[in-house]
Scaffold this motif. Structure first.
Motif, PDB file in Angstrom:
ATOM      1  N   ILE A  50     -43.294 -89.051 -24.603  1.00 32.85           N
ATOM      2  CA  ILE A  50     -42.749 -87.848 -25.410  1.00 32.85           C
ATOM      3  C   ILE A  50     -41.737 -88.161 -26.393  1.00 32.85           C
ATOM      4  CG2 ILE A  50     -42.006 -85.799 -25.371  1.00 32.85           C
ATOM      5  CD1 ILE A  50     -42.784 -85.147 -23.003  1.00 32.85           C
ATOM      6  N   ASN A  51     -41.744 -87.823 -28.342  1.00 29.28           N
ATOM      7  CA  ASN A  51     -40.940 -88.275 -28.710  1.00 29.28           C
ATOM      8  C   ASN A  51     -41.029 -87.992 -29.713  1.00 29.28           C
ATOM      9  OD1 ASN A  51     -43.153 -89.676 -30.339  1.00 29.28           O
ATOM     10  ND2 ASN A  51     -43.551 -91.029 -29.056  1.00 29.28           N
ATOM     11  N   GLY A  52     -39.673 -88.125 -30.898  1.00 32.04           N
ATOM     12  CA  GLY A  52     -40.012 -87.273 -31.889  1.00 32.04           C
ATOM     13  C   GLY A  52     -38.570 -86.918 -32.781  1.00 32.04           C
ATOM     14  N   VAL A  53     -38.724 -86.748 -33.958  1.00 30.60           N
ATOM     15  CA  VAL A  53     -37.481 -86.277 -34.627  1.00 30.60           C
ATOM     16  C   VAL A  53     -37.432 -84.547 -34.102  1.00 30.60           C
ATOM     17  CG1 VAL A  53     -38.250 -88.120 -36.504  1.00 30.60           C
ATOM     18  CG2 VAL A  53     -38.874 -86.081 -36.870  1.00 30.60           C
ATOM     19  N   GLY A  54     -38.173 -84.049 -34.072  1.00 30.96           N
ATOM     20  CA  GLY A  54     -37.991 -82.478 -34.164  1.00 30.96           C
ATOM     21  C   GLY A  54     -37.362 -82.065 -32.500  1.00 30.96           C
ATOM     22  N   ASN A  75     -33.630 -88.468 -28.935  1.00 36.36           N
ATOM     23  CA  ASN A  75     -33.086 -88.985 -29.978  1.00 36.36           C
ATOM     24  C   ASN A  75     -32.238 -89.134 -31.543  1.00 36.36           C
ATOM     25  OD1 ASN A  75     -33.717 -91.308 -30.011  1.00 36.36           O
ATOM     26  ND2 ASN A  75     -32.266 -92.345 -28.876  1.00 36.36           N
ATOM     27  N   ALA A  76     -33.328 -87.793 -32.027  1.00 36.53           N
ATOM     28  CA  ALA A  76     -33.093 -88.449 -33.297  1.00 36.53           C
ATOM     29  C   ALA A  76     -31.714 -87.910 -33.986  1.00 36.53           C
ATOM     30  CB  ALA A  76     -34.511 -88.489 -33.799  1.00 36.53           C
ATOM     31  N   ASN A  77     -31.967 -86.892 -33.545  1.00 39.65           N
ATOM     32  CA  ASN A  77     -30.895 -85.973 -33.894  1.00 39.65           C
ATOM     33  C   ASN A  77     -29.525 -85.333 -32.335  1.00 39.65           C
ATOM     34  OD1 ASN A  77     -31.859 -85.071 -36.803  1.00 39.65           O
ATOM     35  ND2 ASN A  77     -33.592 -84.560 -35.031  1.00 39.65           N
ATOM     36  N   ALA A  78     -28.457 -85.385 -32.846  1.00 41.79           N
ATOM     37  CA  ALA A  78     -27.684 -83.868 -31.811  1.00 41.79           C
ATOM     38  C   ALA A  78     -28.058 -83.208 -31.256  1.00 41.79           C
ATOM     39  CB  ALA A  78     -26.056 -84.522 -32.183  1.00 41.79           C
ATOM     40  N   LEU A  96     -32.316 -89.444 -24.331  1.00 40.78           N
ATOM     41  CA  LEU A  96     -32.270 -87.914 -25.099  1.00 40.78           C
ATOM     42  C   LEU A  96     -31.132 -87.271 -25.599  1.00 40.78           C
ATOM     43  CD1 LEU A  96     -33.869 -87.801 -21.694  1.00 40.78           C
ATOM     44  CD2 LEU A  96     -34.531 -85.614 -23.107  1.00 40.78           C
ATOM     45  N   ASN A  97     -31.020 -86.594 -26.285  1.00 39.61           N
ATOM     46  CA  ASN A  97     -30.081 -86.170 -26.794  1.00 39.61           C
ATOM     47  C   ASN A  97     -30.218 -84.445 -26.705  1.00 39.61           C
ATOM     48  OD1 ASN A  97     -28.554 -88.686 -28.332  1.00 39.61           O
ATOM     49  ND2 ASN A  97     -29.000 -87.991 -29.861  1.00 39.61           N
ATOM     50  N   THR A  98     -28.636 -84.083 -26.223  1.00 40.18           N
ATOM     51  CA  THR A  98     -28.962 -82.572 -25.107  1.00 40.18           C
ATOM     52  C   THR A  98     -27.968 -81.995 -25.395  1.00 40.18           C
ATOM     53  OG1 THR A  98     -28.428 -83.192 -22.959  1.00 40.18           O
ATOM     54  CG2 THR A  98     -30.208 -83.899 -23.238  1.00 40.18           C
ATOM     55  N   ASN A  99     -28.514 -80.473 -25.227  1.00 45.44           N
ATOM     56  CA  ASN A  99     -27.310 -79.167 -25.171  1.00 45.44           C
ATOM     57  C   ASN A  99     -27.526 -78.243 -23.966  1.00 45.44           C
ATOM     58  OD1 ASN A  99     -25.405 -77.081 -25.545  1.00 45.44           O
ATOM     59  ND2 ASN A  99     -25.889 -76.684 -27.386  1.00 45.44           N
ATOM     60  N   VAL A 114     -28.362 -89.972 -21.341  1.00 46.19           N
ATOM     61  CA  VAL A 114     -28.417 -89.046 -22.104  1.00 46.19           C
ATOM     62  C   VAL A 114     -26.891 -88.600 -22.602  1.00 46.19           C
ATOM     63  CG1 VAL A 114     -27.994 -86.443 -21.152  1.00 46.19           C
ATOM     64  CG2 VAL A 114     -30.010 -87.600 -19.883  1.00 46.19           C
ATOM     65  N   ILE A 115     -27.030 -88.239 -23.871  1.00 46.49           N
ATOM     66  CA  ILE A 115     -25.963 -87.475 -24.689  1.00 46.49           C
ATOM     67  C   ILE A 115     -25.921 -86.567 -24.622  1.00 46.49           C
ATOM     68  CG2 ILE A 115     -24.799 -87.937 -26.994  1.00 46.49           C
ATOM     69  CD1 ILE A 115     -25.893 -90.591 -27.251  1.00 46.49           C
ATOM     70  N   GLU A 116     -25.051 -85.889 -23.853  1.00 48.15           N
ATOM     71  CA  GLU A 116     -24.662 -84.274 -24.343  1.00 48.15           C
ATOM     72  C   GLU A 116     -23.763 -83.651 -24.661  1.00 48.15           C
ATOM     73  OE1 GLU A 116     -25.285 -80.644 -22.660  1.00 48.15           O
ATOM     74  OE2 GLU A 116     -26.567 -81.762 -22.229  1.00 48.15           O
TER      75      GLU A 116
END
Length: 185
Positions: A50-54, A75-78, A96-99, A114-116
């Motif tokens: 699973i990947n992508g910019v969305g 991880n393309a966007n915060a 993964l960039n997560t919230n 993971v960048i949270e």
């Protein structure tokens, strides 16, 4: 079951979710994939995973991402993955960039990075990776009762402006490998 390359969509019904089982790999497209408080569950059975910019946004719902023979790279966007509890299952290196509120994982043959964006709880199911576990919180606290287990490259926790409080009654050590903890105030 699907056999597509890219997915975008919006589930508008309150607390309604979306479950996708893809026969190959799957990309989250620039049009994003959202649900209004419902579960988003994606399983990519083959290919690279699973990947992508969305953005993948479940609102207050949970997110389950499963790539049993690949990786999960969002991880393309915060804050690219947003939801309550995020459960990550993958074979290979996953980033993964997560919230999200809570995280659990099982990466069977690679690292988990993971960048949270905010506070993060280690879910009672724990965070496992055959390689290293790298958790970075750009703000907030790292808490939880689940374990963090790295078989290979150790655990690196970077918390900016917050604290690390991990407790477990079931495990003698919540951090089950070499641990590097960095605080930036």
């Amino acid at each position: 079951n699907t056999s597509i390359n890219t997915i975008v969509g919006k589930v508008t019904g309150q607390n309604q979710g979306l479950t996708v089982t893809e026969t190959s790999d799957l990309s989250i497209g620039a049009g994003n994939l959202t649900a209004n408080g419902g579960l988003i569950s994606i399983r990519a059975l083959g290919g690279t995973g699973i990947n992508g910019v969305g953005y993948l946004n479940a609102g207050t719902g949970n997110v389950t991402l499963n790539a049993p023979s690949g990786s999960i790279v969002l991880n393309a966007n915060a804050s690219q993955v947003t939801g309550n509890w995020l459960n990550v299952t993958a074979s290979d290196n996953s980033t993964l960039n997560t919230n999200v509120t809570s995280l659990s994982s099982n990466v069977t043959a690679g690292n988990l990075t993971v960048i949270e964006a905010n506070d993060l709880q280690v879910n009672a199911n724990g965070i496992n990776a055959a390689g290293g576990v790298n958790l970075t919180l750009t703000t907030g606290n790292l808490t939880g009762t689940g374990f963090i287990n790295s078989v290979g490259d150790g655990v690196t926790l970077t918390v900016t402006g917050g604290n690390v409080t991990l407790r477990s009654e079931e495990h003698t050590s919540e951090l089950q490998s070499r641990v590097d903890i960095s605080y930036a105030v």
